[in-house]
Design a protein around this motif. Structure first.
Motif, short mmCIF file in Angstrom:
data_model
loop_
_atom_site.label_atom_id
_atom_site.label_comp_id
_atom_site.label_asym_id
_atom_site.label_seq_id
_atom_site.Cartn_x
_atom_site.Cartn_y
_atom_site.Cartn_z
N GLU A 290 -0.58 -12.34 -6.60
CA GLU A 290 0.24 -11.74 -7.65
C GLU A 290 0.06 -10.22 -7.67
N ARG A 291 -1.15 -9.78 -7.51
CA ARG A 291 -1.41 -8.34 -7.47
C ARG A 291 -0.73 -7.71 -6.25
N LEU A 292 -0.76 -8.44 -5.13
CA LEU A 292 -0.11 -7.96 -3.91
C LEU A 292 1.40 -7.88 -4.10
N ARG A 293 1.97 -8.88 -4.77
CA ARG A 293 3.41 -8.87 -5.03
C ARG A 293 3.80 -7.68 -5.90
N ALA A 294 3.02 -7.41 -6.91
CA ALA A 294 3.30 -6.26 -7.79
C ALA A 294 3.19 -4.95 -7.02
N ALA A 295 2.19 -4.86 -6.14
CA ALA A 295 2.03 -3.65 -5.34
C ALA A 295 3.21 -3.45 -4.41
N ALA A 296 3.68 -4.53 -3.78
CA ALA A 296 4.81 -4.44 -2.86
C ALA A 296 6.09 -4.03 -3.59
N ARG A 297 6.29 -4.59 -4.78
CA ARG A 297 7.48 -4.22 -5.55
C ARG A 297 7.41 -2.75 -5.99
N GLY B 268 -4.48 -1.22 -5.91
CA GLY B 268 -5.63 -0.87 -6.73
C GLY B 268 -5.29 -0.46 -8.14
N GLU B 269 -3.98 -0.34 -8.44
CA GLU B 269 -3.57 0.05 -9.79
C GLU B 269 -3.44 -1.16 -10.70
N ASP B 270 -3.61 -0.94 -12.00
CA ASP B 270 -3.49 -2.04 -12.96
C ASP B 270 -2.06 -2.56 -13.05
N ASP B 271 -1.07 -1.64 -12.98
CA ASP B 271 0.34 -2.03 -13.05
C ASP B 271 1.10 -1.22 -12.01
N PRO B 272 1.11 -1.67 -10.76
CA PRO B 272 1.72 -0.88 -9.68
C PRO B 272 3.19 -0.56 -9.92
N ALA B 273 3.95 -1.52 -10.47
CA ALA B 273 5.38 -1.29 -10.66
C ALA B 273 5.65 -0.18 -11.67
#
Length: 432
Positions: free
Chosen positions: A62-69, A171-176
């Motif tokens: 899930e963290r990876l998905r948020a980073a990719a988005r 590494g961010e809390d909320d990449p998007a």
């Protein structure tokens, strides 16, 4: 008569109208990938995959998905799709990025590499330009992460930035949330300006003199490698073979002309003598003054490798010819093919070989929350040309060749690779 680039720009402007924020023009490099895709019976695009092995359970999907988005939202080329509208190649920009992480299930008897190959083979050209695959390898206690991009969305110069920013976003809390709407709009404007600057350079390079040069330079490209023969590939066998070697990097590595000249040794083994083999390689960069945006800007140049025994020009002649080619390196690939065909050649633009060169100092590892992924290879994927050679230069020279088994048998390919490494090997050390 208008140049190919001028004609393209006229068609694009009529098509886009007031939709210049949602329909962008494409570079000559992107037009080539659209053309290659259209000529492929399966319609498959050229893909650029990077594979990384992480300790099992260390990657949070899930963290990876948020980073990719978040990464896709930040870069126009990554959230968009190259396609053809009314016969005109364009880049369609959606309102929101559509990037996810797929976790392919392993079929009975299937290895993680098999699952990745199967997922890549089913790539939908209408989907997002960047996709991530995550497959568990229980035997090695690892997770294999594949970061895969449509080549029409990025070139080799973009990969290091993509890897670096994906790791930072993870590494961010909320990449998007890192990408504000005004930043997205500013990046889109910078990307559009870079593409228009590239097209202006290509338009200016398409002179009658340049067309005459390339027509003369490549006029011997009349026939191609043997046609694919599916019966060459045994049932259940992988569609491509691979070989690799390492050489000591004496004197700072191998010059590009010497690599081109060494390819002659390989092509003699692959195709016999008395032929001119079209060898393609990427060259160029962003236009002067453009922002360093992620995208596909490198033109494909063609070097006619002479396979005649004893008739080659040698390293010095190869270097002289290569420098002359670079003086016309901005002429887009489709314009070069048109010029050669107008001079009477039957060459359709197919390439019998591909050569890419990387500097390992520009290939940073992917780090997710401080955990560094080990870059690996997943062999057996389809090859666009009969053979492709990648060279990575650094503390040592790493050579890797893959070939299409429907065109070249393994024995011939291995002999060609041995001939190439022999041509590049220093006189004293042996290949490890």
């Amino acid at each position: 008569m208008l140049s190919i680039t001028s004609q393209y720009l006229d068609r694009y402007r009529r098509l886009a109208g007031d939709r210049s924020d949602t329909l962008l023009p494409v570079t000559g490099a992107q037009r080539r990938f659209v053309l290659v895709r259209s000529l492929d019976p399966s319609g498959r695009p050229d893909l650029v995959p990077m594979f990384f092995a992480f300790p099992r359970g260390s990657v949070d999907p899930e963290r990876l998905r948020a980073a990719a988005r978040g990464l896709a939202a930040r870069h126009t080329a990554l959230r968009s799709r190259v396609g053809v509208v009314r016969g005109t190649p364009v880049l369609s920009v959606p309102a929101d990025p559509d990037v996810g992480v797929t976790r392919p299930d392993l079929l009975p008897g299937e290895s993680p590499a098999d699952a990745i190959r199967r997922a890549l083979a089913s790539w939908d050209a209408q989907g997002p330009a960047m996709r991530l695959l995550l497959v568990g390898d229980e035997e090695r206690e690892e997770d294999i992460l594949a970061v895969v991009l449509d080549h029409a969305a990025c070139d080799g110069r973009s990969l290091a930035r993509i890897v670096d920013e994906l790791g930072a976003a993870y590494g961010e809390d909320d990449p998007a949330a890192l990408t504000a709407p005004e930043e997205t709009h500013a990046e889109l404007a910078a990307y559009r300006d870079a593409v228009l600057g590239q097209l202006a350079a290509e338009e200016g390079a398409e002179t009658p003199e340049a067309a005459a040069y390339w027509a003369d330079r490549l006029c011997a490209l009349d026939t191609h490698a043997p046609a694919p023969r599916p019966e060459r590939v045994p049932g259940g066998a992988r569609p491509s073979g691979a070989a690799q070697a390492r050489l000591p990097a004496h004197g700072g590595g191998v010059s590009f002309p010497r690599l081109l000249d060494a390819c002659r040794s390989a092509t003699r083994e692959l195709y016999g003598t008395d032929r001119a083999v079209p060898l393609g390689y990427p060259w160029g960069g962003r236009p002067t003054g453009a922002e360093p945006v992620v995208g596909c800007f490198l033109n494909t140049l063609v070097f006619p490798v002479d396979t005649g025994r004893g008739t080659g020009t040698g390293p010095e002649g190869t270097a002289d010819a290569w420098w002359d080619d670079l003086d016309r390196a901005d002429v887009p690939f489709d314009a070069v093919v048109a010029a050669v065909r107008s001079a009477g050649s039957r060459w359709t633009g197919g390439l019998d070989g591909l050569l890419t060169v990387d500097d390992d100092t520009r290939r940073p590892p992917l780090k997710l929350a401080g955990v560094e992924g080990r870059e690996i290879h997943v062999d057996g994927r389809p090859v666009r040309a009969p053979f492709a050679l990648s060279v990575t230069q650094g503390a040592e020279i790493r050579l890797r060749m893959v070939w299409d088994r429907a065109v070249l048998d393994d024995g011939t390919a291995h002999r060609a690779f041995d001939a190439l490494t022999h041509a590049l090997r220093p006189s004293d050390p042996a290949v490890r």
